[in-house]
Design a protein around this motif. Sequence first.
Motif, PDB file in Angstrom:
ATOM      1  N   LYS A 127       0.833  -1.216   0.000  1.00 32.72           N
ATOM      2  CA  LYS A 127       0.000   0.000   0.000  1.00 32.72           C
ATOM      3  C   LYS A 127       0.869   1.267   0.000  1.00 32.72           C
ATOM      4  O   LYS A 127       0.581   2.216  -0.715  1.00 32.72           O
ATOM      5  CB  LYS A 127      -0.907  -0.034   1.246  1.00 32.72           C
ATOM      6  CG  LYS A 127      -1.636   1.245   1.566  1.00 32.72           C
ATOM      7  CD  LYS A 127      -2.815   1.502   0.630  1.00 32.72           C
ATOM      8  CE  LYS A 127      -3.601   2.732   1.067  1.00 32.72           C
ATOM      9  NZ  LYS A 127      -4.548   3.154   0.017  1.00 32.72           N
ATOM     10  N   VAL A 128       1.939   1.241   0.822  1.00 37.78           N
ATOM     11  CA  VAL A 128       2.747   2.467   0.924  1.00 37.78           C
ATOM     12  C   VAL A 128       3.950   2.453  -0.028  1.00 37.78           C
ATOM     13  O   VAL A 128       4.693   3.431  -0.083  1.00 37.78           O
ATOM     14  CB  VAL A 128       3.226   2.725   2.388  1.00 37.78           C
ATOM     15  CG1 VAL A 128       2.034   3.000   3.290  1.00 37.78           C
ATOM     16  CG2 VAL A 128       4.053   1.569   2.931  1.00 37.78           C
ATOM     17  N   ALA A 184       2.616   4.696  10.982  1.00 37.98           N
ATOM     18  CA  ALA A 184       1.913   4.183   9.796  1.00 37.98           C
ATOM     19  C   ALA A 184       0.564   4.872   9.629  1.00 37.98           C
ATOM     20  O   ALA A 184       0.108   5.107   8.511  1.00 37.98           O
ATOM     21  CB  ALA A 184       1.737   2.672   9.928  1.00 37.98           C
ATOM     22  N   LEU A 189       0.811   7.784   7.465  1.00 37.15           N
ATOM     23  CA  LEU A 189       1.053   7.478   6.045  1.00 37.15           C
ATOM     24  C   LEU A 189      -0.170   6.849   5.382  1.00 37.15           C
ATOM     25  O   LEU A 189      -0.384   7.002   4.186  1.00 37.15           O
ATOM     26  CB  LEU A 189       2.247   6.529   5.922  1.00 37.15           C
ATOM     27  CG  LEU A 189       3.605   7.158   6.244  1.00 37.15           C
ATOM     28  CD1 LEU A 189       4.656   6.082   6.444  1.00 37.15           C
ATOM     29  CD2 LEU A 189       4.018   8.081   5.105  1.00 37.15           C
ATOM     30  N   VAL A 190      -0.943   6.109   6.180  1.00 32.39           N
ATOM     31  CA  VAL A 190      -2.149   5.454   5.640  1.00 32.39           C
ATOM     32  C   VAL A 190      -3.349   5.989   6.409  1.00 32.39           C
ATOM     33  O   VAL A 190      -3.927   5.302   7.230  1.00 32.39           O
ATOM     34  CB  VAL A 190      -2.095   3.915   5.806  1.00 32.39           C
ATOM     35  CG1 VAL A 190      -3.235   3.255   5.050  1.00 32.39           C
ATOM     36  CG2 VAL A 190      -0.772   3.360   5.378  1.00 32.39           C
TER      37      VAL A 190
END
Length: 329
Positions: free
Chosen positions: A173-174, A208, A211-212
């Motif tokens: 995803k990242v 995280a 970031l998400v």
Amino acid sequence: MAKAPMRVAVTGAAGQIGYSLLFRIANGDMLGKDQPVILQLLEIPDEKAQKALKGVMMELDDCAFPLLAGMTAHSDPMTAFKDADVALLVGARPRGPGMERKDLLEANAQIFTVQGKALDAVASRNVKVLVVGNPANTNAYIAMKSAPNLPAKNFTAMLRLDHNRALTQLAQKVGKPITSIEKLCVWGNHSPTMYADFTNALIDGKPAKELVNDQAWTKDVYLPTVGKRGAAIIEARGLSSAASAANAAIDHVHDWVLGTNGKWTTMGIPSDGSYGIPEGMVFGFPVTTENGEYKIVQGLQIDAFSQERINLTLKELQEERDGVKHLVG
Ligand code: NAD
Ligand code: LMR
């Protein structure tokens, strides 16, 4: 001086996971490149299964592994588990398309009563037991309850495959490497109710969550993808995961024996009451390991969404436990 060999018992040794697992154990991937091993391999007494096991042993011989100090074939857990230092309980019926893992409860529960009793009677008192056969948490619970003379903490269930799946989905995803992610874990049952939790995770040292920052992706994509990955593989291959399951078993025991150097991993372990999980439930927790012992990561803030998910997977495990009460007394 060369180390004394460790005895590793593996059940279901002629099955699909066995075929991916044994060669890596004999190669030193699980216990270290300086650790000789003796494999004690259990299969059902059925002639075909025993013959297939002999074939796998011929192939192990043909690899001339320097660390393989011996191997024996068994059809009785009382001989297979004799003095075992590590026991990998893989042998059980896998699910087919359309089944949930708990549908296997009745079919497989009996196996773990018998094998728990045999471990209790003949294994090393320090034996490290990993249950892979499904439903893994409840089977580990049954084996633990059937072995009252062994420490309960010696019995663990495999959530490492879920942990590894969760790592990869987040990394993809990242767009960062797996190694950039720390402090991820999977709570609860090895079933679609498991909760893959990155609320405390760091990616390249940054939270995280920052970031998400995408609740919809977490709820509607991430959790279902990780939770239902086993079914997706059965659908695609027509057979349940094998090489990735064997890899996760290697990772689980490797880290338990050799340590995580302060890093988190996930293990299904009997609860000590941490985070409100009733004592004795075999539950996926974030752990660190050192000197052959695991420790639950303490002091985490559990937000409302996480608590809801943890409650859900706990409820399912309690139902499974209630369903096998007649077997564990
Ligand atoms: P498989 O059918 O290929 O092999 C299982 C083997 O176990 C067979 O050879 C069978 O003869 C043997 N067996 C059955 N009962 C036994 C007993 N009482 N004692 C010794 N051996 C016995 O299945 P597989 O694909 O290797 O999967 C094994 C188990 O692992 C299944 O329950 C599967 O659902 C589970 N699994 C768990 C995870 C996890 O993450 N926890 C992942 C993948 C698979
Ligand atoms: C998996 O997660 O791949 C295994 O538990 C097999 C299954 O039944 O899903």
